[in-house]
Design an enzyme around this catalytic site. Structure first.
Site, PDB file in Angstrom:
ATOM      1  N   SER A  98       0.841  -1.200   0.000  1.00 14.72           N
ATOM      2  CA  SER A  98       0.000   0.000   0.000  1.00 14.72           C
ATOM      3  C   SER A  98       0.877   1.251   0.000  1.00 14.72           C
ATOM      4  O   SER A  98       1.677   1.435  -0.916  1.00 14.72           O
ATOM      5  CB  SER A  98      -0.969  -0.059   1.186  1.00 14.72           C
ATOM      6  OG  SER A  98      -1.982   0.902   1.056  1.00 14.72           O
TER       7      SER A  98
ATOM      8  N   GLU B 179     -10.276  -3.573  -6.273  1.00 18.10           N
ATOM      9  CA  GLU B 179      -9.776  -2.535  -5.362  1.00 18.10           C
ATOM     10  C   GLU B 179      -9.492  -1.241  -6.114  1.00 18.10           C
ATOM     11  O   GLU B 179      -9.307  -1.227  -7.336  1.00 18.10           O
ATOM     12  CB  GLU B 179      -8.541  -2.996  -4.610  1.00 18.10           C
ATOM     13  CG  GLU B 179      -7.269  -3.157  -5.421  1.00 18.10           C
ATOM     14  CD  GLU B 179      -6.037  -3.253  -4.511  1.00 18.10           C
ATOM     15  OE1 GLU B 179      -5.643  -2.205  -3.957  1.00 18.10           O
ATOM     16  OE2 GLU B 179      -5.487  -4.356  -4.353  1.00 18.10           O
TER      17      GLU B 179
ATOM     18  N   HIS C  79      -8.385  -4.509  -1.406  1.00 21.20           N
ATOM     19  CA  HIS C  79      -7.088  -3.967  -1.019  1.00 21.20           C
ATOM     20  C   HIS C  79      -6.528  -4.699   0.198  1.00 21.20           C
ATOM     21  O   HIS C  79      -7.222  -4.890   1.191  1.00 21.20           O
ATOM     22  CB  HIS C  79      -7.228  -2.469  -0.727  1.00 21.20           C
ATOM     23  CG  HIS C  79      -5.931  -1.787  -0.437  1.00 21.20           C
ATOM     24  ND1 HIS C  79      -4.948  -1.651  -1.371  1.00 21.20           N
ATOM     25  CD2 HIS C  79      -5.461  -1.201   0.704  1.00 21.20           C
ATOM     26  CE1 HIS C  79      -3.924  -1.005  -0.841  1.00 21.20           C
ATOM     27  NE2 HIS C  79      -4.209  -0.740   0.420  1.00 21.20           N
TER      28      HIS C  79
END
Length: 330
Positions: A168, A266, A296
Site C-alpha cells: 500500500s 480494489e 485492497h
C-alpha cells in the site's frame, strides 16, 4: 456503476469488518484516526517478535537524512543462519502514509518472506504525515537503504542482493525509492516488491471511482492521505515529483525488476496496471498479478483464504527465482 464481484471467501471477511475502521478519513478526523490506529496496532516487543527463538530480532537507530533525526529500523532474520551473508529485504509498512509502524508488520514479513527464503529483513520506522510530509518519509527510507549497504558486513547481509518492498503506502514508498536511488546513483537494488502500491495522487484510474467505498477505502480517505503526505503546497498541483507519486514518472527505464500485485476489486487496480505497463514500455521488467475478486490488502486481512495463499506462494516463487540469480522470470 457496476463493480467486479468479490472472491466468495474474501466477501465474507469484508462483510465482517468493523464499519468504524472503514469510515472515511478526513482532514478533520485524521488526528483521531491516527490515535485510534496507535491503540489498535500495539508494537510487539523484541522478545515477542523473536517468537520463541525462531527469529533474531533487534532494534537499530541509524543516521537519518541530512538535517533529520535518526531512523529506527527493526531487524529480523531466521535464527541459525549465521556464518553466511543473507539477502536483505528493506520493508516499508502501509497505512496511507499517516498510520502504521515498523514493528506490527514484522511477524508476517518474517513468516511469509524471511523464513521460507532465508532472508534478513529491515523494517523502516519512517516518519508519518502530516507531521512529516514529503520528502521526509521517503528520505528516511533512502537513508536506511544507504546505511544498510554501507553496513552489510555488520548486518551479515549480501550488499549485492538487497531488495526493497512494501504494501500500500509502503509499496508506493518502495517504488519512489527505486526511482530516487536510480537518479541519485545510489545503492544498486536487486528488485522491488510492490504490493497493491499507492502510486497516483490524482487517483485518475477508473477503479478509483468504481471501487470507492466498496473496497477497503474511498476517495475521501485517499485524498486525505495524499494531502497529508504532499502538504498544502504540492497537493493538487502539477509539480508533484515522481518520487512522491510514481505514476507521475515520465522515465521508468533503468529500474530493478518489479513484482506488482493488486486485486481486481480494489481502488488501486488501474494505477498498478498502468505502472506495470509503463515499466514494460520503458523496456523494463515487471511481473504483474491482478487477483480476481480481491480487495485492497486482501492477503493480510484474510490470510487463510485460498486466493491469499496463492498470492503468497506466487510472490515467493518470484523472489526465489530472483535471489537464485535470475531476473524473476520463469
Amino acid at each position: 456503476m457496476p463493480v467486479p464481484p468479490f472472491d466468495p471467501e474474501l466477501a465474507v471477511v469484508l462483510a465482517a469488518l468493523d464499519p468504524e475502521a472503514l469510515a472515511p478519513v478526513t482532514p478533520e478526523n485524521l488526528r483521531a484516526v491516527q490515535e485510534r490506529d496507535v491503540n489498535a496496532r500495539p508494537r510487539p516487543t523484541v522478545e515477542e517478535l523473536g517468537d520463541g527463538g525462531r527469529f533474531e530480532v533487534a532494534e537499530l537507530s541509524v543516521p537519518g537524512p541530512p538535517g533529520g533525526p535518526e531512523v529506527t529500523l527493526v531487524s529480523g532474520r531466521p535464527a541459525g543462519l549465521a556464518g553466511r551473508p543473507l539477502p536483505l529485504l528493506l520493508y516499508m509498512h502501509g497505512g496511507g502514509m499517516v498510520m502504521g509502524n515498523a514493528w506490527s508488520v514484522l511477524p508476517r514479513v518474517l513468516n511469509d518472506w524471511a523464513e521460507p527464503l532465508g532472508m534478513a529483513v529491515l523494517s523502516v520506522e519512517y516518519r508519518l504525515a502530516p507531521q512529516t510530509p514529503y520528502p521526509g518519509p521517503l528520505e528516511d527510507c533512502y537513508a536506511a537503504l544507504v546505511w544498510a549497504v554501507e553496513h552489510a558486513a555488520e548486518l551479515g547481509v549480501d550488499p549485492d542482493r538487497i531488495l526493497i518492498g512494501g504494501k500500500s503506502a509502503g509499496g508506493g514508498l518502495a517504488a519512489g525509492l527505486a526511482l530516487l536511488t536510480r537518479d541519485r546513483g545510489g545503492p544498486a537494488v536487486l528488485g522491488q516488491v510492490l504490493l497493491c502500491p499507492m502510486l497516483d495522487d490524482r487517483m485518475s484510474g477508473f477503479s478509483s471511482r468504481q471501487m470507492s467505498g466498496i473496497d477497503i477505502g474511498d476517495l475521501t480517505s485517499h485524498a486525505t492521505f495524499w494531502q497529508a503526505y504532499l502538504g498544502d503546497d504540492l497537493y493538487g498541483s502539477a509539480d508533484v515529483p515522481p518520487y512522491a507519486a510514481p505514476t507521475r514518472a515520465t522515465d521508468l527505464s533503468g529500474l530493478p525488476p518489479a513484482y506488482i500485485d493488486v486485486g481486481s476489486a480494489e481502488m488501486f487496480r488501474d494505477e498498478n496496471i498502468a505502472y506495470a505497463d509503463a515499466i514494460w514500455r520503458a523496456g523494463g521488467q515487471a511481473e504483474l498479478h491482478v487477483w480476481p475478486g480481491a480487495f485492497h490488502s486482501f492477503d493480510g486481512i484474510a490470510p487463510n483464504a485460498t486466493i491469499s495463499q496463492d498470492a503468497r506462494a506466487t510472490r515467493t516463487r518470484w523472489l526465489r527465482r530472483l535471489l537464485a540469480g535470475g531476473d524473476g522470470r520463469s
